[in-house]
Design an enzyme around this catalytic site. Structure first.
Site, PDB file in Angstrom:
ATOM      1  N   LYS A 109     -10.419  24.706 -33.848  1.00 48.47           N
ATOM      2  CA  LYS A 109     -10.845  25.858 -33.262  1.00 48.47           C
ATOM      3  C   LYS A 109     -10.366  26.321 -31.157  1.00 48.47           C
ATOM      4  O   LYS A 109      -9.666  27.436 -30.993  1.00 48.47           O
ATOM      5  CB  LYS A 109     -12.013  26.186 -32.877  1.00 48.47           C
ATOM      6  CG  LYS A 109     -12.352  26.080 -34.737  1.00 48.47           C
ATOM      7  CD  LYS A 109     -14.190  25.598 -34.223  1.00 48.47           C
ATOM      8  CE  LYS A 109     -14.587  26.410 -36.077  1.00 48.47           C
ATOM      9  NZ  LYS A 109     -16.051  25.959 -36.590  1.00 48.47           N
ATOM     10  N   VAL A 144     -13.092  31.086 -36.448  1.00 53.07           N
ATOM     11  CA  VAL A 144     -13.465  30.932 -34.713  1.00 53.07           C
ATOM     12  C   VAL A 144     -14.387  31.487 -34.669  1.00 53.07           C
ATOM     13  O   VAL A 144     -14.802  31.839 -34.612  1.00 53.07           O
ATOM     14  CB  VAL A 144     -12.119  30.961 -33.388  1.00 53.07           C
ATOM     15  CG1 VAL A 144     -12.821  30.473 -32.710  1.00 53.07           C
ATOM     16  CG2 VAL A 144     -11.319  30.050 -33.777  1.00 53.07           C
ATOM     17  N   GLU A 189     -21.678  17.271 -43.055  1.00 53.68           N
ATOM     18  CA  GLU A 189     -20.960  17.235 -44.577  1.00 53.68           C
ATOM     19  C   GLU A 189     -21.282  16.027 -45.276  1.00 53.68           C
ATOM     20  O   GLU A 189     -22.092  15.344 -44.544  1.00 53.68           O
ATOM     21  CB  GLU A 189     -19.440  17.817 -45.211  1.00 53.68           C
ATOM     22  CG  GLU A 189     -18.708  19.516 -44.341  1.00 53.68           C
ATOM     23  CD  GLU A 189     -19.247  20.014 -45.695  1.00 53.68           C
ATOM     24  OE1 GLU A 189     -19.471  19.876 -46.462  1.00 53.68           O
ATOM     25  OE2 GLU A 189     -18.796  20.968 -44.594  1.00 53.68           O
TER      26      GLU A 189
END
Ligand SMILES: NC(=O)c1ccc[n+]([C@@H]2O[C@H](COP(=O)([O-])OP(=O)(O)OC[C@H]3O[C@@H](n4cnc5c(N)ncnc54)[C@H](OP(=O)(O)O)[C@@H]3O)[C@@H](O)[C@H]2O)c1
Length: 435
Positions: free
Chosen positions: A207, A134, A192
């Site tokens: 997270k 995280v 990405e």
């Protein structure tokens, strides 16, 4: 000096090679601080012949990371492969079975299987550490689990995904649209090729689930969180937010209320003068509100080889010292199960953008629907006019219930003068939450 801490490293990508580089560059310092050297003994990745810019000859190579976790000469296995299941989970389980501590940067695995893995580690008296999972270099796990452990936390919220924050910041600075900035972020390697994990809020939700478990000492199932991403944020939204005194951020929020817990990930309008509004670009931040400490904010680099390696090695240092804390601050068996408050019960002000054909009576229709849903308007902005094309009209509301907003927007969307599905963004009220 004590014998070295022996480390087996699985995954030689961005974080794996970053971790090797840090361990080698800081070897002397780490040895001094730990009172023992940190020695990598074994490594594993898929392709042995790939040039990774680091010398792997000193380490024993394993083609099979799960075999390495079970067999290598190591006290601790570092999992830097990624993915919630597959080899990452299999090697974590194998390492624990073999009596080795585990350090991981894998938020997906901890969010989905953390309790099961933590229970196995606890039973074996081993550490399962995940500071890097995280907010990268930002020591938020330690801050919540140890630094703020004397407090009851009432709320935490954070910018937990650097890709989204980069996109939103760049949209604001360059006044460009989402798709254009996303394509640029992909070219620059900040996003990405398949960006959905980031831009649809899933990474932030992973997270948030981890932080909420720690902060509230409760079991969280990943599906407990309401999740919405940033795909629908337009250049117009960013410009209107600016005009209204807000920044748009993808926030993950966990908030205790009426004996339950609200968990939500969505784009939020945060007042420009709130500290978290000035967290820009790829940076991450987490803000906690707690009873004795008040408000605490941590900010820093949430990703990248160096920052993530810094967190991984921080965990290795704890293991080298023999410092052990329960994975969630309390043993897994003592985690509570707070009721989850559904998103329909959320109450707050809203921003709404309508694309409207400028015809007589359109405002009266919209106002009537809002009145029927007991929603009171705070402001209306219309900047442009057109006889032929739809133009944006922005409304902000006073505090209202999510279910009323959703109902009203569905009805407004049916009006013939409305060109697109109405878009709403929740406005955050940090001050109210602090009282
Ligand atoms: N990148 C960041 O900034 C960042 C920040 C925080 C957390 N994380 C987390 O850190 C973890 C690693 O991320 P990354 O960015 O370093 O990923 P990455 O660059 O894609 O690297 C993944 C590595 O895992 C190896 N691998 C894949 N399948 C394997 C298998 N079956 N057996 C052995 N090795 C295998 C790959 O081998 P090959 O190289 O041979 O293909 C590669 O070296 C993920 O959980 C990620 O969420 C990353």
């Amino acid at each position: 000096m004590k014998p070295p801490l022996k480390i087996a490293l699985a995954g030689m990508g961005t974080v794996g090679t970053g971790t090797l580089t840090l361990l080698s560059a800081q070897a002397e310092l780490l040895s001094q601080r730990c009172g023992r050297p940190l020695h990598v003994t074994a490594v594993s990745a898929r392709d042995r012949n790939r040039d990774r810019g680091v010398d792997l000859k000193p380490y024993r190579w394993f083609d099979d990371a799960v075999e390495m976790a079970a067999m290598a000469d190591a006290d601790v296995v570092v999992e830097l492969i990624g993915g919630s299941d597959g080899p990452a989970k299999a090697l974590t389980e194998a390492a624990i079975r073999a009596g080795r501590h585990v350090v991981t940067a894998n938020k997906a695995m901890i969010a989905l299987h953390g309790r099961e893995l933590a229970a196995a580690a606890e039973e074996a008296g081993l550490t399962l550490a995940y500071e890097a999972a995280v907010a990268g270099a930002v020591p938020v796990i330690r801050a919540i689990r140890e630094g703020l452990a004397a407090n009851r936390i009432s709320r935490l919220h954070g910018i937990l995904n650097g890709t989204c924050n980069y996109i939103l910041t760049t949209m604001r600075e360059t006044r460009r649209d989402f798709a254009d900035v996303l394509a640029e972020a992909q070219r620059l390697g900040y996003a990405e090729a398949d960006p959905s994990f980031d831009i649809d809020g899933i990474d932030t939700a992973h997270k948030l689930a981890i932080l909420a478990s720690l902060a509230f000492g409760t079991r969280i199932d990943f599906g407990d969180a309401f999740v919405d991403g940033i795909r629908r944020i337009s250049a117009d939204d960013i410009a209107f937010a600016n005009e209204l005194g807000y920044r748009i951020k993808l926030l993950g929020t966990a908030q205790a209320s009426n004996g339950g817990l609200q968990l939500r990930v969505h784009p939020a309008m945060v007042p420009m003068n709130a500290p978290i509004a000035s967290v820009e670009g790829v940076l991450n931040a987490v803000e906690c509100e707690s009873d004795f400490a008040g408000t605490t904010m941590l900010e820093g680099r949430g990703a990248g080889a160096g920052p993530t390696a810094s967190a991984v090695v921080g965990d290795l240092i704890d293991i080298a010292h023999g410092r052990q804390t329960p994975v969630y601050g309390v043993p897994v068996a003592r985690l509570a199960r707070l009721p989850i408050i559904p998103m329909e019960h959320h109450i707050g002000p809203y921003y709404v953008r309508l694309m409207v054909y400028d015809k007589p009576g359109v405002f009266a229709d919209v106002a009537a629907i809002l009145r029927d849903h007991e929603i009171s308007m705070e402001s209306v902005i219309q900047r442009s006019r057109s006889a032929t094309e739809a133009v944006p009209v922005v409304l902000t509301t006073h505090e209202t219930r999510e279910s009323a907003m959703v109902g009203a927007l569905a009805a407004i969307g049916e009006l013939p003068s409305i060109a697109e599905t109405p878009h709403m963004i929740r406005i955050e009220q940090f001050e109210a939450a602090r009282q």
